[in-house]
Structure formats: structure tokens, C-alpha cells
Design an enzyme around this catalytic site. Sequence first.
Site, short mmCIF file in Angstrom:
data_model
loop_
_atom_site.label_atom_id
_atom_site.label_comp_id
_atom_site.label_asym_id
_atom_site.label_seq_id
_atom_site.Cartn_x
_atom_site.Cartn_y
_atom_site.Cartn_z
N ARG A 15 -79.50 -11.35 -20.06
CA ARG A 15 -80.17 -10.58 -21.10
C ARG A 15 -80.36 -11.44 -22.35
O ARG A 15 -79.44 -12.09 -22.79
CB ARG A 15 -79.35 -9.33 -21.45
CG ARG A 15 -80.17 -8.25 -22.12
CD ARG A 15 -79.39 -6.97 -22.30
NE ARG A 15 -78.97 -6.36 -21.03
CZ ARG A 15 -78.57 -5.10 -20.93
NH1 ARG A 15 -78.51 -4.35 -22.01
NH2 ARG A 15 -78.20 -4.59 -19.76
N SER A 99 -82.59 -2.56 -20.49
CA SER A 99 -82.01 -1.23 -20.67
C SER A 99 -82.41 -0.64 -22.01
O SER A 99 -83.59 -0.40 -22.26
CB SER A 99 -80.49 -1.30 -20.50
OG SER A 99 -79.92 -0.02 -20.55
N HIS A 100 -81.43 -0.43 -22.90
CA HIS A 100 -81.70 0.24 -24.18
C HIS A 100 -81.91 -0.76 -25.31
O HIS A 100 -82.10 -0.34 -26.47
CB HIS A 100 -80.52 1.15 -24.54
CG HIS A 100 -79.23 0.40 -24.66
ND1 HIS A 100 -78.43 0.15 -23.56
CD2 HIS A 100 -78.62 -0.16 -25.72
CE1 HIS A 100 -77.37 -0.54 -23.97
NE2 HIS A 100 -77.45 -0.73 -25.27
N LYS A 109 -80.97 -7.46 -13.84
CA LYS A 109 -79.81 -6.91 -13.16
C LYS A 109 -79.99 -7.23 -11.68
O LYS A 109 -81.00 -6.84 -11.07
CB LYS A 109 -79.72 -5.39 -13.36
CG LYS A 109 -79.45 -4.98 -14.80
CD LYS A 109 -79.34 -3.46 -14.93
CE LYS A 109 -79.02 -3.05 -16.37
NZ LYS A 109 -78.92 -1.57 -16.52
N ASP A 243 -82.07 6.72 -20.86
CA ASP A 243 -82.18 5.46 -21.58
C ASP A 243 -83.38 4.68 -21.06
O ASP A 243 -84.13 5.17 -20.21
CB ASP A 243 -80.87 4.67 -21.51
CG ASP A 243 -80.53 4.18 -20.11
OD1 ASP A 243 -81.13 4.67 -19.14
OD2 ASP A 243 -79.65 3.29 -19.99
N ASP A 245 -84.08 2.11 -19.05
CA ASP A 245 -84.33 1.88 -17.63
C ASP A 245 -83.93 3.08 -16.78
O ASP A 245 -83.91 3.01 -15.55
CB ASP A 245 -83.61 0.61 -17.15
CG ASP A 245 -82.10 0.65 -17.34
OD1 ASP A 245 -81.63 1.41 -18.20
OD2 ASP A 245 -81.38 -0.08 -16.64
N ASP A 247 -81.28 4.66 -15.98
CA ASP A 247 -80.13 4.76 -15.07
C ASP A 247 -79.01 5.59 -15.68
O ASP A 247 -78.04 5.92 -15.01
CB ASP A 247 -79.62 3.37 -14.65
CG ASP A 247 -79.10 2.53 -15.81
OD1 ASP A 247 -79.34 2.90 -16.98
OD2 ASP A 247 -78.46 1.50 -15.56
N ARG A 248 -79.16 5.94 -16.97
CA ARG A 248 -78.18 6.82 -17.62
C ARG A 248 -78.88 8.09 -18.09
O ARG A 248 -80.02 8.04 -18.54
CB ARG A 248 -77.52 6.13 -18.82
CG ARG A 248 -76.57 5.02 -18.44
CD ARG A 248 -75.83 4.50 -19.65
NE ARG A 248 -76.73 3.86 -20.60
CZ ARG A 248 -76.45 3.70 -21.89
NH1 ARG A 248 -75.33 4.17 -22.40
NH2 ARG A 248 -77.29 3.07 -22.68
N HIS A 330 -72.69 6.64 -17.32
CA HIS A 330 -72.99 6.03 -16.03
C HIS A 330 -72.26 6.84 -14.97
O HIS A 330 -71.06 7.08 -15.08
CB HIS A 330 -72.50 4.58 -15.97
CG HIS A 330 -73.39 3.60 -16.68
ND1 HIS A 330 -74.61 3.22 -16.18
CD2 HIS A 330 -73.25 2.93 -17.84
CE1 HIS A 330 -75.18 2.35 -17.00
NE2 HIS A 330 -74.37 2.16 -18.02
#
Length: 455
Positions: A15, A99-100, A109, A243, A245, A247-248, A330
Site C-alpha cells: 500500500r 481500502s479506505h 491484497k 468501506d 473495497d 469488505d467491511r 471484519h
Amino acid sequence: MAADLSQIVKAYDVRGVVPDQWGEELAELFGTAFVRVTGADGIVVGHDMRPSSPGLADAFARGAARLGADVTLIGLCSTDQLYFASGQLGLPGAMFTASHNPAQYNGIKMCRAGAAPVGQDTGLSEIRTLVEQWSQEGAPEAAAQAGTVGERDTLVDYAAYLKSLVDLATIRPLKVVVDAGNGMGGHTVPTVFDGLPLDVVPMFFELDGTFPNHEANPLDPKNIVDLQARVLAEGADLGLAFDGDADRCFVVDERGEPVSPSAITALVAARELAKTPGGTVIHNLITSWSVPEVVRENGGTPVRTRVGHSFIKEEMAKTGAIFGGEHSAHYYFKDFWNADTGMLAALHVLAALGGQDGPLSELVSSYDRYSGSGEINSTVADQAARMAAVKASYAGQDGITLDELDGLTVTAQDWWFNLRASNTEPLLRLNVEARDPMTTKSLTEHVLAMVRATG
């Protein structure tokens, strides 16, 4: 000169700022190194809506194909959709997302076949070493026959698979406000929710990696203010915030109040234990006391772990756990290759709420039993010294236990707190929980005073 990857290769992923810290040239080398380390003859690659994501994903694919691996590009997707593709196709995968993080960031990832994580101890350090070497010496010799690069849409299959895991056929109609934060929830929610008895009120579904409305980080309270107001204005049954991406997933009740991820963990754990009696449920050490209590009450075995998806997934694989949850929203499912998916957790919440007549606030009240501070960050110059000072102040006191599984956890009969250092910033993170709000407040102030002391 070899690229310095120390700033962009983190514990679990890659990242950094594009193009200042990395770009398509390095992404191509990462693709080559990923194939070399995993030994894969085929991989799957997806990306989020950030402006730099398609180019980075394509470069990674070129690097992978260079060593002879066949690449399946699934295009725009959420991170858990990439995990689905890795699991369903039996291929290692790479997801391009930050992500965020703000718009100028991007990352990768990576996972092995079946969505098994790639972290520092499971291949990422080897990948980093190869990329550093090749950035200095040039890429390795190409395979005699390059791999193919093809495209495949997995969204419909992903949605169908999730809905096969949760029975939503008989739920009552619900009105739900969904804030996608201009992230990948705007891509996945319409397909996943299609055909369900839901009146969906969309917010910020336009895919825009510059995040024009608010950061796609619902863990920060300021980023769910719009959702809270809209739930009240619409008279909705609940609100969901994803978020960047997707995933949360964060949940807001009918009063516009945030529902603790610990309460969601407990709720989903009870539902999973009803399906698999006697199962093991993983929770990190910052989730509420209510989580292991609910697991035991429902005949399950709670297992406490360090914070972080690699620890949760490792423990799930080791114990055969049916579910795992973290304070950061998560949620991990055995039925989903032990990977995290906020969307599946959201479907569980919808099924639980729609399967009875009461409001969400009433439903989750039995899972939300204590008063919590939330995570409070303090910038400190010397993390070790401040941690030592806090530890010394509690060591040896009657009725108080200390453990250092992850940072410092101090536990008494009516309260506990955890203090741990950030891996990436000069921060100490404090989480406090107690049986009543006054104790939470006074304990939080007391510990923060020690953490932030300058002497």
C-alpha cells in the site's frame, strides 16, 4: 538502483501513494514475483474504482503472464468478491485497492488459492525481496510460452453464492439505507440485494475513487453522519455502510445509532452456532466481553486472538472455526474460505431482523451488554516507554490480571482495557470496556493521562 519497498510493503499487503511511491512498472514486477513465489500456473486479478487501479491490475497481469501463468481478469469488484473468485476457481488472487485510504493511495491484497492469505510470513517478504532485486537487475527471463490473459465476470455468481448461505426467503419487507461511500458497495449491492424483499435507499453508489462525499471509512464516526440522518429521514429499518473495497460493513439501527461490531459479531455467531452446534468462534481481544459470553450461551467455544486478519484466518484454519469477528467490522466465515466478507454479515443482519417483528435496536440489545470507549489513538514519541509506565501502574494489584498477547490487556472484575502500538505509525491505540458508562469514562481518562504524559 533497487526500489525501496520498505514504505509500501506492509504486514498484510502492499500500500502506498501512486505514482510517488509505486506505479505500473513495480506492479508488473509484483505480478511476476507473485507467480514465482506461489508457483501458480493460473491467477485471478480484480480491482476497485480508484483511477489508478485498472492500469496497475493490467500491469500485474502482464508480469504474471510473462512467467507463463494464465490470468483471469474479473475487473471491478469488491475485495470479498475477489476472495470468492479465488475460492471458487481454486486460483491465487490479487486485489488492487487501498481500502479506505485517500484517493492518491493504492495497494495489492494477495491470496493463495482458496483465499488463503499472503502476509509477511506466508510469502509477502519473499515477493518483496524479488521485486527489489529485479528492480535493480531487470525482470527475470520470460517463460518459453507466455500465459494468456482473459476476462470473466463473477458478480452474479458471487451474489448467488452469498444468498445460498443465508435464508432470506421468508423475511418481512425491510427498508434499508445503504451508504456505499462511492466505493465498491455501489457495484455489488444492487446485484446481491436483487430479488430480496428490500426497499433499498442508495447513497453515493456512483463509483468514484476520488471520494467526493466523504472518506469510505465508516470506522470514523464522521463518515456515517449522512447515513444516520438519512435512516431517520426515511423512517428506515436500518442503515448499512461499506468501506472503499466493500469488505467491511457497518450497521446503524432504526434510531440512527451505530451498532457495535462486537454486537454484530455476537449476533452472527449465535446464528452460525444454530446451524453448526458446538462450533468454535474466533474473536480478537478487543471485541466486547459480550462476544465470548454469547458464544458460550449458544453452546460454542470462543477463542481469543490477536488483532489482524492473518491471525484470525490462521486460527480459523487451525481450529476449524465456523466464524470469526473483529472490532473493526471484519467478519470471517468458514463457508467463505475463512475469508472476510462484510456483505455476508449484512445478509445475516437482514435475515435476523426480518425474521422477527421488533426493531433492530431491540434485537441487538441482548448482544450489546457493556459500555465501550471505542478505539482512541494517541500520538506518542516513545511507545515502549509509555506502555511500560501503564503496565507498571497496574502490575501486582489485587484482582487485576495483565496479559501481553497483543499489546497490554489489563482486566479487573468490572472493566478491562487494551493498549497496543500501531505497526505503521507512532500511535498507541486504547480500547476500554466496563459494566457502566461512568467507569468507562473515568478509566479512559486515567489511562490516557498516563499515555499522553510528557514526563
